[in-house]
Design a protein around this motif. Structure first.
Motif, PDB file in Angstrom:
ATOM      1  N   LEU A 204      26.514  54.620 136.898  1.00 10.20           N
ATOM      2  CA  LEU A 204      26.808  55.285 135.634  1.00 10.20           C
ATOM      3  C   LEU A 204      27.760  56.445 135.856  1.00 10.20           C
ATOM      4  N   MET A 205      27.524  57.216 136.917  1.00  8.82           N
ATOM      5  CA  MET A 205      28.390  58.348 137.207  1.00  8.82           C
ATOM      6  C   MET A 205      29.810  57.883 137.515  1.00  8.82           C
ATOM      7  N   LYS A 206      29.962  56.802 138.290  1.00  4.63           N
ATOM      8  CA  LYS A 206      31.293  56.287 138.616  1.00  4.63           C
ATOM      9  C   LYS A 206      32.028  55.810 137.369  1.00  4.63           C
TER      10      LYS A 206
ATOM     11  N   GLY B 132      35.967  58.513 131.680  1.00  3.26           N
ATOM     12  CA  GLY B 132      35.761  59.631 130.773  1.00  3.26           C
ATOM     13  C   GLY B 132      35.005  59.216 129.525  1.00  3.26           C
ATOM     14  N   LEU B 133      34.472  57.995 129.537  1.00  4.18           N
ATOM     15  CA  LEU B 133      33.784  57.456 128.371  1.00  4.18           C
ATOM     16  C   LEU B 133      32.352  57.103 128.696  1.00  4.18           C
ATOM     17  N   VAL B 134      31.537  57.115 127.674  1.00  2.00           N
ATOM     18  CA  VAL B 134      30.149  56.682 127.818  1.00  2.00           C
ATOM     19  C   VAL B 134      30.150  55.157 127.810  1.00  2.00           C
ATOM     20  N   PRO B 135      29.421  54.524 128.723  1.00  2.00           N
ATOM     21  CA  PRO B 135      29.351  53.052 128.702  1.00  2.00           C
ATOM     22  C   PRO B 135      28.898  52.538 127.333  1.00  2.00           C
ATOM     23  N   ARG B 136      29.477  51.435 126.909  1.00  2.00           N
ATOM     24  CA  ARG B 136      29.256  50.876 125.574  1.00  2.00           C
ATOM     25  C   ARG B 136      27.774  50.725 125.229  1.00  2.00           C
TER      26      ARG B 136
ATOM     27  N   TYR C 164      22.960  55.717 121.649  1.00  2.00           N
ATOM     28  CA  TYR C 164      21.947  56.712 121.991  1.00  2.00           C
ATOM     29  C   TYR C 164      22.511  58.127 122.094  1.00  2.00           C
ATOM     30  N   VAL C 165      23.827  58.271 122.105  1.00  2.00           N
ATOM     31  CA  VAL C 165      24.434  59.587 122.318  1.00  2.00           C
ATOM     32  C   VAL C 165      24.101  60.558 121.191  1.00  2.00           C
ATOM     33  N   LYS C 166      24.391  60.186 119.955  1.00  2.00           N
ATOM     34  CA  LYS C 166      24.199  61.118 118.836  1.00  2.00           C
ATOM     35  C   LYS C 166      22.743  61.546 118.679  1.00  2.00           C
ATOM     36  N   PRO C 167      21.773  60.609 118.657  1.00  2.00           N
ATOM     37  CA  PRO C 167      20.386  61.073 118.508  1.00  2.00           C
ATOM     38  C   PRO C 167      19.908  61.896 119.707  1.00  2.00           C
ATOM     39  N   ALA C 168      20.390  61.569 120.895  1.00  2.00           N
ATOM     40  CA  ALA C 168      19.993  62.340 122.078  1.00  2.00           C
ATOM     41  C   ALA C 168      20.543  63.761 122.000  1.00  2.00           C
ATOM     42  N   MET C 169      21.794  63.898 121.554  1.00  2.00           N
ATOM     43  CA  MET C 169      22.393  65.230 121.440  1.00  2.00           C
ATOM     44  C   MET C 169      21.719  66.047 120.335  1.00  2.00           C
ATOM     45  N   GLU C 170      21.366  65.396 119.236  1.00  2.00           N
ATOM     46  CA  GLU C 170      20.663  66.110 118.159  1.00  2.00           C
ATOM     47  C   GLU C 170      19.311  66.612 118.647  1.00  2.00           C
TER      48      GLU C 170
END
Length: 98
Positions: free
Chosen positions: A15-17, A23-27, A32-38
């Motif tokens: 995931l880190m590689k 520079g992008l989050v894997p598809r 999960y990005v938006k709810p995790a950040m909220e």
């Protein structure tokens, strides 16, 4: 998690590689990005004494308080990234030594 959302079994170093290279989050993680950040934002606000941050009118808060929430999030994310980088580096060094 359903198999439809996770197309590959990613290890932390993979995931880190991927993230570092693109520079992008894997598809498969994008939903999960938006709810995790909220959730993270609300937890950070609660730590700062703003327990009902999710329902607050942010325009009514002083910019200093909003800035503390964002600044605290950034500080924790940088510390997490440093820990992941150190963990990955340590494992690579240990692999070379063995």
């Amino acid at each position: 998690m359903s198999k439809e959302l996770i197309s590959v079994d990613l290890q932390p170093e993979d995931l880190m590689k991927i993230t570092a290279a693109t520079g992008l989050v894997p598809r498969e993680l994008v939903p999960y990005v938006k709810p995790a950040m909220e959730e993270f934002r609300n937890e950070m606000a609660a730590e700062l004494g703003l327990t009902d941050y999710a329902s607050m009118d942010k325009g009514e808060l002083p910019s200093r308080q909003n800035g503390k929430v964002g600044g605290g999030m950034t500080k924790k994310m940088v510390a997490f990234a440093e820990a992941v980088l150190a963990w990955n580096y340590k494992n690579r060094v240990l692999l070379k030594e063995s």
